[in-house]
Design an enzyme around this catalytic site. Structure first.
Site, PDB file in Angstrom:
ATOM      1  N   ASP A  34      87.268 -18.836 -57.183  1.00  0.00           N
ATOM      2  CA  ASP A  34      87.115 -17.643 -56.651  1.00  0.00           C
ATOM      3  C   ASP A  34      86.199 -16.853 -56.419  1.00  0.00           C
ATOM      4  O   ASP A  34      85.502 -16.331 -56.658  1.00  0.00           O
ATOM      5  CB  ASP A  34      87.600 -16.457 -57.874  1.00  0.00           C
ATOM      6  N   LYS A  74      76.152 -25.777 -45.366  1.00  0.00           N
ATOM      7  CA  LYS A  74      76.262 -25.148 -46.177  1.00  0.00           C
ATOM      8  C   LYS A  74      77.092 -25.420 -47.703  1.00  0.00           C
ATOM      9  O   LYS A  74      76.813 -23.989 -48.484  1.00  0.00           O
ATOM     10  CB  LYS A  74      77.853 -24.077 -45.625  1.00  0.00           C
ATOM     11  N   GLU A 104      99.200 -14.753 -60.447  1.00  0.00           N
ATOM     12  CA  GLU A 104      99.172 -13.677 -60.084  1.00  0.00           C
ATOM     13  C   GLU A 104      97.405 -13.312 -60.385  1.00  0.00           C
ATOM     14  O   GLU A 104      97.693 -13.508 -61.564  1.00  0.00           O
ATOM     15  CB  GLU A 104      99.682 -12.133 -60.299  1.00  0.00           C
TER      16      GLU A 104
HETATM   17  P1  ITT Z   1      92.979 -19.885 -53.489  1.00  0.00           P
HETATM   18  O1  ITT Z   1      93.369 -18.401 -54.953  1.00  0.00           O
HETATM   19  O2  ITT Z   1      94.410 -20.306 -54.112  1.00  0.00           O
HETATM   20  O3  ITT Z   1      91.917 -20.589 -54.046  1.00  0.00           O
HETATM   21  P2  ITT Z   1      92.447 -17.538 -51.880  1.00  0.00           P
HETATM   22  O4  ITT Z   1      92.220 -17.780 -49.962  1.00  0.00           O
HETATM   23  O5  ITT Z   1      93.202 -16.669 -52.232  1.00  0.00           O
HETATM   24  O6  ITT Z   1      93.045 -19.009 -52.094  1.00  0.00           O
HETATM   25  P3  ITT Z   1      90.521 -16.096 -53.421  1.00  0.00           P
HETATM   26  O7  ITT Z   1      91.812 -15.570 -53.658  1.00  0.00           O
HETATM   27  O8  ITT Z   1      89.298 -16.734 -54.251  1.00  0.00           O
HETATM   28  O9  ITT Z   1      91.109 -18.178 -52.515  1.00  0.00           O
HETATM   29  O10 ITT Z   1      89.719 -15.164 -52.163  1.00  0.00           O
HETATM   30  C1  ITT Z   1      89.242 -15.776 -51.262  1.00  0.00           C
HETATM   31  C2  ITT Z   1      88.949 -15.335 -50.436  1.00  0.00           C
HETATM   32  O11 ITT Z   1      87.256 -15.407 -49.260  1.00  0.00           O
HETATM   33  C3  ITT Z   1      89.509 -16.296 -48.592  1.00  0.00           C
HETATM   34  O12 ITT Z   1      90.778 -16.123 -48.822  1.00  0.00           O
HETATM   35  C4  ITT Z   1      88.040 -15.913 -47.704  1.00  0.00           C
HETATM   36  O13 ITT Z   1      88.856 -15.167 -47.177  1.00  0.00           O
HETATM   37  C5  ITT Z   1      86.768 -15.796 -48.104  1.00  0.00           C
HETATM   38  N1  ITT Z   1      85.457 -16.054 -48.889  1.00  0.00           N
HETATM   39  C6  ITT Z   1      85.902 -17.296 -49.800  1.00  0.00           C
HETATM   40  N2  ITT Z   1      84.422 -18.217 -49.556  1.00  0.00           N
HETATM   41  C7  ITT Z   1      85.061 -18.115 -48.498  1.00  0.00           C
HETATM   42  C8  ITT Z   1      83.755 -18.737 -47.716  1.00  0.00           C
HETATM   43  O14 ITT Z   1      83.257 -20.011 -48.641  1.00  0.00           O
HETATM   44  N3  ITT Z   1      83.544 -18.168 -46.705  1.00  0.00           N
HETATM   45  C9  ITT Z   1      84.470 -17.628 -45.656  1.00  0.00           C
HETATM   46  N4  ITT Z   1      85.703 -17.126 -46.500  1.00  0.00           N
HETATM   47  C10 ITT Z   1      84.853 -17.228 -47.881  1.00  0.00           C
END
Ligand code: ITT
Length: 196
Positions: free
Chosen positions: A69, A170, A40
């Site tokens: 994150d 990127k 969480e």
């Molecule tokens: P983990 O926690 O397992 O790493 P998660 O997808 O839940 O996976 P986060 O809580 O860090 O990860 O959420 C980040 C969100 O922000 C991710 O799901 C994307 O929707 C967005 N995001 C992060 N980096 C990005 C990127 O480079 N390009 C596009 N969207 C991105």
């Protein structure tokens, strides 16, 4: 010396693909976190959540771990979705649609991606850094590369969305790439200290 095991503490395939490219030069044995592993995210900042994920995965696996994150903060929405970027809706498509709908009444399209990275060994935080990328939210999705909000994030000064550029580009200008630029020298120092 054998390659050092490092667990990528993420279940997000888009992030994992980017990490693999970013960590290419390092003598690492990259591992994925145990299937179905969930933790969480109770932090109030990107860095707190990165720390929570890195520590949990390192404790679970007994290896060094790297967590990310990240998220998108939109100025006119008071910084939302921010740390709630992945919890904003249940699929990339729905997240994009929701964001475009919420932003519709606002002329200000300014937004910022942030990425916090944390390397942990057990409960110990060894490295933490953050990277950013500024841009504008488009009116429609554009491009087929990347993941998440990439098709609606137009990078400042570039006129292209993250989904319209390739991995290599990127890596150089993105929030994750910018965080990695800060992580790299610290990671090199960490390797040197482990080898001694
Ligand atoms: P983990 O926690 O397992 O790493 P998660 O997808 O839940 O996976 P986060 O809580 O860090 O990860 O959420 C980040 C969100 O922000 C991710 O799901 C994307 O929707 C967005 N995001 C992060 N980096 C990005 C990127 O480079 N390009 C596009 N969207 C991105």
């Amino acid at each position: 010396m054998d390659n050092l095991p490092l667990v990528i503490a993420s279940g997000n395939q888009g992030k994992i693909r980017e990490f693999k490219k970013l960590l290419d030069d390092f003598p690492l044995n990259l591992l994925t976190q145990p299937p179905g592993f969930e933790i969480e995210e109770t932090g109030n900042t990107f860095i707190e959540n990165a720390r929570i994920k890195a520590i949990a995965v390192s404790q679970e696996t007994g290896n060094l771990s790297l967590a990310d994150d990240s998220g998108l903060s939109v100025e006119a929405l008071g910084g939302a979705p921010g740390i709630y970027s992945s919890r904003y809706a249940s699929s990339d498509k729905e997240r994009i649609e929701k964001l475009l709908a919420e932003l519709k009444p606002f002329p200000n399209r300014k937004a910022k991606f942030e990425c916090a990275l944390c390397i942990a060994s057990g409960e110990k935080v060894l490295i933490e850094v953050s990277g950013f990328c500024e841009g504008l939210i488009t009116f429609f999705p554009r491009g087929g590369n990347g993941f998440g909000y990439d098709p609606i994030f137009e990078v400042s000064g570039l006129g292209k969305t993250f989904a319209e550029i390739d991995h290599e580009k990127k890596k150089h200008i993105g929030h994750r790439g910018n965080a990695f630029k800060l992580l790299k020298p610290e990671l090199t120092k960490l390797f040197t200290s482990i080898k001694k």
